[in-house]
Design a protein around this motif. Sequence first.
Motif, short mmCIF file in Angstrom:
data_model
loop_
_atom_site.label_atom_id
_atom_site.label_comp_id
_atom_site.label_asym_id
_atom_site.label_seq_id
_atom_site.Cartn_x
_atom_site.Cartn_y
_atom_site.Cartn_z
N GLU A 11 -22.14 -5.24 73.91
CA GLU A 11 -22.29 -6.00 72.81
C GLU A 11 -21.05 -5.98 71.82
N PHE A 12 -20.08 -4.91 71.97
CA PHE A 12 -19.00 -4.91 71.17
C PHE A 12 -17.89 -6.19 71.46
N GLY A 13 -18.00 -6.68 72.87
CA GLY A 13 -17.35 -7.68 73.41
C GLY A 13 -18.05 -9.08 72.90
N TRP A 14 -19.21 -9.10 73.16
CA TRP A 14 -19.84 -10.40 72.67
C TRP A 14 -20.05 -10.65 71.30
N LEU A 22 -15.35 -17.69 67.92
CA LEU A 22 -15.92 -18.70 68.25
C LEU A 22 -16.64 -19.49 66.85
N GLN A 23 -17.05 -18.66 66.03
CA GLN A 23 -17.90 -19.15 64.72
C GLN A 23 -16.81 -19.64 63.71
N SER A 27 -20.48 -23.92 64.88
CA SER A 27 -21.38 -23.45 64.00
C SER A 27 -22.16 -21.98 64.80
N ALA A 28 -22.97 -21.47 64.11
CA ALA A 28 -23.48 -20.30 64.92
C ALA A 28 -24.44 -20.48 66.12
N VAL A 33 -24.98 -20.62 71.96
CA VAL A 33 -25.00 -21.18 73.49
C VAL A 33 -23.98 -20.91 74.25
N ILE A 34 -22.63 -21.04 73.75
CA ILE A 34 -21.39 -20.77 74.41
C ILE A 34 -21.55 -19.27 75.02
N ILE A 35 -21.87 -18.37 74.21
CA ILE A 35 -21.78 -16.77 74.49
C ILE A 35 -23.18 -16.76 75.41
N GLY A 36 -24.12 -17.35 75.63
CA GLY A 36 -25.35 -17.52 76.46
C GLY A 36 -24.87 -17.73 77.71
#
Length: 72
Positions: A11-14, A22-23, A27-28, A33-36
Amino acid sequence: MLFLGGPLQEEFGWRGYASPRLQANHSALVSSVIIGVLWAFWHLPLNFMSDKAGPQYEAALSMFLAPLPRQC
């Protein structure tokens, strides 16, 4: 282990590192989506372990590989 070395570090990483960077450029929604997608590929090898990885991975894999229902 749960608090110091398990999913908490992820969680700290993502959320703490990747998401704000990324933001800054996306956009959020696009950032999420990229992180997913990155998260899914990171955890994909768990589906190919010789031991059972867990029911959540088996269920997810079967949902993606299941044929689509036919519509009459």
